[in-house]
Write an enzyme that holds these catalytic residues in place. Structure first.
Site, PDB file in Angstrom:
ATOM      1  N   CYS A   2      10.812  59.605  57.992  1.00 46.92           N
ATOM      2  CA  CYS A   2      11.921  61.133  57.854  1.00 46.92           C
ATOM      3  C   CYS A   2      12.325  61.190  59.495  1.00 46.92           C
ATOM      4  O   CYS A   2      11.705  61.181  60.319  1.00 46.92           O
ATOM      5  CB  CYS A   2      10.844  61.812  57.467  1.00 46.92           C
ATOM      6  SG  CYS A   2      10.154  61.570  55.896  1.00 46.92           S
ATOM      7  N   ARG A  27      15.457  55.145  62.341  1.00 44.46           N
ATOM      8  CA  ARG A  27      13.984  55.404  61.962  1.00 44.46           C
ATOM      9  C   ARG A  27      13.648  54.983  60.623  1.00 44.46           C
ATOM     10  O   ARG A  27      12.669  54.792  60.337  1.00 44.46           O
ATOM     11  CB  ARG A  27      13.799  56.881  61.880  1.00 44.46           C
ATOM     12  CG  ARG A  27      14.073  57.536  63.319  1.00 44.46           C
ATOM     13  CD  ARG A  27      14.068  58.911  63.137  1.00 44.46           C
ATOM     14  NE  ARG A  27      12.679  59.598  62.851  1.00 44.46           N
ATOM     15  CZ  ARG A  27      12.225  60.387  63.719  1.00 44.46           C
ATOM     16  NH1 ARG A  27      12.391  60.473  64.805  1.00 44.46           N
ATOM     17  NH2 ARG A  27      10.819  61.016  63.445  1.00 44.46           N
ATOM     18  N   TRP A  76      11.741  58.975  54.346  1.00 42.97           N
ATOM     19  CA  TRP A  76      11.111  57.630  53.983  1.00 42.97           C
ATOM     20  C   TRP A  76       9.977  58.101  52.841  1.00 42.97           C
ATOM     21  O   TRP A  76       9.016  58.747  53.376  1.00 42.97           O
ATOM     22  CB  TRP A  76      10.301  57.163  55.203  1.00 42.97           C
ATOM     23  CG  TRP A  76      11.233  55.749  55.407  1.00 42.97           C
ATOM     24  CD1 TRP A  76      11.985  55.567  56.447  1.00 42.97           C
ATOM     25  CD2 TRP A  76      10.966  54.455  54.650  1.00 42.97           C
ATOM     26  NE1 TRP A  76      12.518  54.326  56.381  1.00 42.97           N
ATOM     27  CE2 TRP A  76      11.911  53.667  55.468  1.00 42.97           C
ATOM     28  CE3 TRP A  76      10.539  54.087  53.423  1.00 42.97           C
ATOM     29  CZ2 TRP A  76      11.940  52.379  54.954  1.00 42.97           C
ATOM     30  CZ3 TRP A  76      10.709  53.030  53.039  1.00 42.97           C
ATOM     31  CH2 TRP A  76      11.406  52.048  53.754  1.00 42.97           C
ATOM     32  N   ASN A 102       8.695  66.686  57.673  1.00 44.46           N
ATOM     33  CA  ASN A 102       8.191  65.412  58.045  1.00 44.46           C
ATOM     34  C   ASN A 102       6.894  65.913  58.145  1.00 44.46           C
ATOM     35  O   ASN A 102       6.220  66.640  58.649  1.00 44.46           O
ATOM     36  CB  ASN A 102       8.634  65.165  59.374  1.00 44.46           C
ATOM     37  CG  ASN A 102      10.239  64.674  59.514  1.00 44.46           C
ATOM     38  OD1 ASN A 102      10.701  64.635  58.502  1.00 44.46           O
ATOM     39  ND2 ASN A 102      10.683  64.498  60.877  1.00 44.46           N
ATOM     40  N   GLY A 103       6.010  64.522  57.724  1.00 41.50           N
ATOM     41  CA  GLY A 103       4.556  64.675  57.805  1.00 41.50           C
ATOM     42  C   GLY A 103       4.056  64.470  56.223  1.00 41.50           C
ATOM     43  O   GLY A 103       4.779  64.126  55.571  1.00 41.50           O
ATOM     44  N   GLU A 484      -4.621  41.619  69.990  1.00 41.22           N
ATOM     45  CA  GLU A 484      -3.168  42.093  70.346  1.00 41.22           C
ATOM     46  C   GLU A 484      -2.474  43.541  69.361  1.00 41.22           C
ATOM     47  O   GLU A 484      -1.947  44.215  69.853  1.00 41.22           O
ATOM     48  CB  GLU A 484      -2.234  40.668  70.094  1.00 41.22           C
ATOM     49  CG  GLU A 484      -0.678  41.343  70.568  1.00 41.22           C
ATOM     50  CD  GLU A 484      -0.440  41.755  71.984  1.00 41.22           C
ATOM     51  OE1 GLU A 484      -1.432  41.791  72.867  1.00 41.22           O
ATOM     52  OE2 GLU A 484       0.765  42.149  72.062  1.00 41.22           O
ATOM     53  N   LYS A 488      -1.317  46.789  70.910  1.00 37.75           N
ATOM     54  CA  LYS A 488       0.072  47.474  70.815  1.00 37.75           C
ATOM     55  C   LYS A 488      -0.066  48.752  70.118  1.00 37.75           C
ATOM     56  O   LYS A 488       0.599  49.931  70.813  1.00 37.75           O
ATOM     57  CB  LYS A 488       0.789  46.560  69.575  1.00 37.75           C
ATOM     58  CG  LYS A 488       1.523  45.107  70.090  1.00 37.75           C
ATOM     59  CD  LYS A 488       2.686  45.356  71.062  1.00 37.75           C
ATOM     60  CE  LYS A 488       2.592  45.523  72.397  1.00 37.75           C
ATOM     61  NZ  LYS A 488       1.967  44.297  73.082  1.00 37.75           N
ATOM     62  N   GLU A 491      -1.535  51.282  73.092  1.00 42.14           N
ATOM     63  CA  GLU A 491      -0.734  51.590  74.192  1.00 42.14           C
ATOM     64  C   GLU A 491       0.391  52.273  73.974  1.00 42.14           C
ATOM     65  O   GLU A 491       0.833  53.186  74.769  1.00 42.14           O
ATOM     66  CB  GLU A 491      -0.415  50.192  75.084  1.00 42.14           C
ATOM     67  CG  GLU A 491       0.508  49.482  74.132  1.00 42.14           C
ATOM     68  CD  GLU A 491       0.755  48.167  75.013  1.00 42.14           C
ATOM     69  OE1 GLU A 491       0.770  48.295  76.243  1.00 42.14           O
ATOM     70  OE2 GLU A 491       1.105  47.101  74.181  1.00 42.14           O
ATOM     71  N   HIS A 507     -23.466  43.972  63.667  1.00 41.91           N
ATOM     72  CA  HIS A 507     -24.309  43.981  65.050  1.00 41.91           C
ATOM     73  C   HIS A 507     -24.098  45.506  65.540  1.00 41.91           C
ATOM     74  O   HIS A 507     -24.185  45.340  66.730  1.00 41.91           O
ATOM     75  CB  HIS A 507     -24.045  42.711  65.746  1.00 41.91           C
ATOM     76  CG  HIS A 507     -24.459  41.463  65.190  1.00 41.91           C
ATOM     77  ND1 HIS A 507     -25.841  40.764  64.804  1.00 41.91           N
ATOM     78  CD2 HIS A 507     -23.621  40.529  64.467  1.00 41.91           C
ATOM     79  CE1 HIS A 507     -25.821  40.006  64.181  1.00 41.91           C
ATOM     80  NE2 HIS A 507     -24.544  39.711  63.847  1.00 41.91           N
ATOM     81  N   LYS A 607       5.769  48.341  83.611  1.00 40.15           N
ATOM     82  CA  LYS A 607       5.876  46.655  83.003  1.00 40.15           C
ATOM     83  C   LYS A 607       5.424  45.696  83.628  1.00 40.15           C
ATOM     84  O   LYS A 607       5.091  44.658  83.389  1.00 40.15           O
ATOM     85  CB  LYS A 607       7.651  46.867  82.775  1.00 40.15           C
ATOM     86  CG  LYS A 607       8.231  45.357  82.132  1.00 40.15           C
ATOM     87  CD  LYS A 607       7.760  45.566  80.877  1.00 40.15           C
ATOM     88  CE  LYS A 607       8.405  44.040  79.964  1.00 40.15           C
ATOM     89  NZ  LYS A 607       7.389  43.965  78.728  1.00 40.15           N
TER      90      LYS A 607
HETATM   91  C1  F6R Z   1       0.967  44.982  77.008  1.00 40.38           C
HETATM   92  C2  F6R Z   1       1.513  44.268  78.166  1.00 40.38           C
HETATM   93  C3  F6R Z   1       0.565  44.234  79.248  1.00 40.38           C
HETATM   94  C4  F6R Z   1       1.141  42.792  79.949  1.00 40.38           C
HETATM   95  C5  F6R Z   1       0.079  42.550  81.156  1.00 40.38           C
HETATM   96  C6  F6R Z   1       0.551  41.296  81.785  1.00 40.38           C
HETATM   97  O1  F6R Z   1       2.152  45.535  75.838  1.00 40.38           O
HETATM   98  O2  F6R Z   1       2.736  44.305  78.186  1.00 40.38           O
HETATM   99  O3  F6R Z   1      -0.700  43.954  78.567  1.00 40.38           O
HETATM  100  O4  F6R Z   1       0.787  41.783  79.002  1.00 40.38           O
HETATM  101  O5  F6R Z   1       0.251  43.811  82.061  1.00 40.38           O
HETATM  102  O6  F6R Z   1       1.720  41.343  82.312  1.00 40.38           O
HETATM  103  P1  F6R Z   1       2.419  40.043  82.507  1.00 40.38           P
HETATM  104  O7  F6R Z   1       2.500  39.148  81.470  1.00 40.38           O
HETATM  105  O8  F6R Z   1       3.760  40.378  83.119  1.00 40.38           O
HETATM  106  O9  F6R Z   1       1.444  39.415  83.675  1.00 40.38           O
END
Ligand code: F6R
Length: 612
Positions: A2, A27, A76, A102-103, A484, A488, A491, A507, A607
């Site tokens: 939404c 969106r 949505w 929304n919600g 993973e 995702k 984070e 356990h 990054k």
């Molecule tokens: C999570 C993410 C990080 C990278 C990690 C390693 O989405 O992007 O966990 O995977 O910081 O970074 P690289 O691959 O650049 O060594």
């Protein structure tokens, strides 16, 4: 998902609302509507299922509606199918108020029954309609719109961003928020609300972010904001330094979403030059066949998502090569006194090629005499430069902090490396080799199929975005996938999330499962599907809400137990995580979107991690 936009000014509202809604299209939505108010014509409303184009046609691009105050919505569907009636705005029985929302209003059924008992007739199946009906009911009794709004907010439970028009106040509208994003925009002789800033950036960069419990009265003269107790408060204003073109870059609001969609192409580019006539050809390796045959042990060393690729690699490379493979976090490896020598191959995985811990692990491995092969995305980066061999992923620049397309290309490349080495070492039967190559070739198109059907994922994200704690469970490659998927989600949405090997539930972890806990149950690794089902039954018996992910061929079996089932196409079993990750990335993205998080730049994250 939404989207809300609201406008109060000195010009016609409808064209501005339609334009704002268009900017919220990314969106995702299944229907849209607008309502405007004028003293002469009262409340006018148009809504329809489908694209905004339909709404534009219905309103002659907004020209058929007159009024300087209005609210608009892209929906949505969560409660009730996508159709004209269930679209927002929702009107109260006597047409005194119109509401966009929304919600999710969690106690809507109880309120609905209460109002039906009072003789009020409902038109839609939505939770939102109770807001409009309850508000009119209180307003009719008291004649005071603000006290009616507060009374209504006291009665409803759940998450909401609300825009409310009342026919008796044609110069203003009311907004309220709890656990769903809503911002206020200050223009020249006009004011706005929006669920995200892209909707109003064309008109203003000056905004305030509404906090939970706040109520705003929005008019062309300005915006007055009140706290949950009804006391007027001053809001801090922020200037958004985005320019319109950056916000619209590539037509996507977030690099992460764009990069998720780029995965099939990135995988194709990484794979194709290295697949020739049904063979994996790694011309970029300097390692000789003799060296490849000589390794007695492999290490995979990396951080974060790249480490998660390594966990997939451990299962697959051990299967293909019949040699021990250890996957170690780079930050642990470098201080662990690892048993590495010249008989070892150390594979370092890094998107950026600059991660300090991975770099230091690489240097230690070399010092201990191992050969180092890196899988890197950035050409010429430090890790690439210092490795004995480099395999580049051809994912292109990855801008969003949370990796998606780099992860996918790393995984494909690691599997190709495993296959290449297995052929040279004679540990893979020709028919198995051919089956994996066939599976690799099919992957990009299969990923495209997953990306074409995001509706259910968006729906589930809008249903569960308010959960505080999520568990991902799976076995073998599904466990690796869960690691993973969980990263995702946590984070970018800041929801506490953990991944467990399903066999470990008993356990300890199962004590955390209580009614309403969200469990993402992964059952894409078909050799262990029955065991995955048993774990689903276990957590269901403890009251967990389950979102299951399996393959198309196992959907019917999974549906016997799990209410919400997502599927991906059936792939070669070693490659299944390449497909499984896509819905999990999308789920994380849509949850974070719904929670109003800074998706491309999550708090505290960078990054490229170039410090320890
Ligand atoms: C999570 C993410 C990080 C990278 C990690 C390693 O989405 O992007 O966990 O995977 O910081 O970074 P690289 O691959 O650049 O060594």
């Amino acid at each position: 998902m939404c989207g809300i936009v609201g406008f109060a000014g000195t010009t016609e509202a409808a064209p501005i609302l339609l334009d704002g809604l268009e900017r919220l299209e990314y969106r995702g939505y299944d229907s849209a509507g607008v309502a405007v108010l004028s003293e002469e014509r009262g409340l006018q409303m148009k809504k329809s299922k489908g694209r905004l184009k339909v709404l534009r046609e219905l309103t002659d691009d907004g020209r058929s509606m007159t009024g300087h105050v209005g609210i608009g919505h892209t929906r949505w569907a969560t409660h009730g199918e996508p159709n004209d009636v269930n679209s927002h705005p929702h009107l109260s029985q006597n047409g005194l108020v119109a509401v966009v929302h929304n919600g999710i209003i969690e106690n809507y059924l109880e309120i609905k029954e209460y109002l039906i008992a009072k003789g009020i007739c409902f038109r839609s199946e939505t939770d939102t309609e109770v807001v409009a009906q309850l508000l009119e009911y209180y307003y009719s009794n008291s004649g005071d719109i603000m006290s009616a709004v507060y009374k209504m907010l006291d009665r409803i439970e759940g998450a909401y961003a609300l825009g409310i028009l009342c026919v008796d106040y044609p110069d203003r509208f009311i907004a309220a928020r709890k656990d769903a994003p809503l911002l206020l925009g200050y223009g020249k002789d006009c004011s706005f609300i929006a669920s995200d800033v892209t909707a109003i950036l064309k008109h203003t960069r000056e905004v305030s972010y509404m906090a939970d419990g706040e109520v705003a009265v929005v008019s062309s003269a300005g915006i007055r904001v009140f706290d949950a107790m009804g006391r007027e408060i001053e809001k801090e204003r922020h200037t958004v330094d985005w320019d319109v073109s950056a916000a619209e870059k590539g037509g996507y609001a977030h690099f992460m979403y764009k990069e998720i969609l780029e995965q099939p192409e990135a995988v194709r580019k990484t794979m194709h030059p290295r697949l020739k006539d049904g063979r994996v050809v790694l011309d970029d390796l300097k390692m000789t066949a003799e060296q490849i045959r000589g390794f007695r042990r492999l290490f995979i060393v990396a951080c974060g998502s790249s480490y998660h690729v390594g966990v997939v690699g451990k299962y697959n490379l051990e299967h293909l090569l019949r040699v021990p493979v250890e996957v170690v976090l780079a930050s642990e490896f470098r201080y662990a006194d690892p048993l590495v020598d010249e008989n070892c191959l150390v594979i370092v995985i890094s998107q950026s090629g600059e991660t300090l811990d991975s770099m230091m692990a690489l240097r230690l491995a070399k010092k201990l005499g191992a050969r180092v092969l890196s899988i890197v995305n950035v050409v010429g980066s430090s890790i690439a430069r210092e490795s004995d061999d480099v395999l580049y992923t051809w994912a292109g620049p990855e801008i969003a902090v949370a990796t998606t397309k780099a992860y996918s290309t790393q995984m494909v490349l690691l599997n190709m490396l495993g296959l290449y080495m297995a052929e040279l070492r004679g540990t893979v039967a020709p028919e198995d080799y051919a089956a994996v190559v066939g599976g690799l070739e099919a992957l990009p198109a299969q990923m495209e199929r997953v990306l074409e059907n995001t509706g259910t994922i968006q729906y589930l994200a809008s249903r569960y975005f308010n959960h505080n704690s999520v568990f991902f469970i799976g076995r073998n490659l599904d466990y690796a996938l869960g690691l993973e998927g969980s990263l995702k989600l946590k984070e970018i949405s800041y929801i506490h999330s953990e991944a467990y090997a399903s066999g470990e539930l008993k356990h300890g972890t199962i004590s955390l499962i209580e009614p309403g806990t969200l469990v993402i149950a992964l059952g894409t690794y078909t050799p262990l599907f029955d065991k995955a089902m048993s774990n689903v039954i276990e957590v269901k018996a403890r009251g967990a809400d389950i979102v299951a992910l399996t393959t198309e061929s196992r959907r019917a079996d999974m549906e016997k137990t799990a209410g919400n089932v997502l599927t991906v196409p059936d792939a070669h079993r070693l490659l299944q995580p390449s497909l499984g990750i896509v819905p999990l990335q999308l789920f994380a993205y849509f949850v974070a979107l719904q929670r109003g998080c800074d998706i491309d730049k999550p708090r505290n994250l960078a990054k490229s991690v170039t410090v320890e």
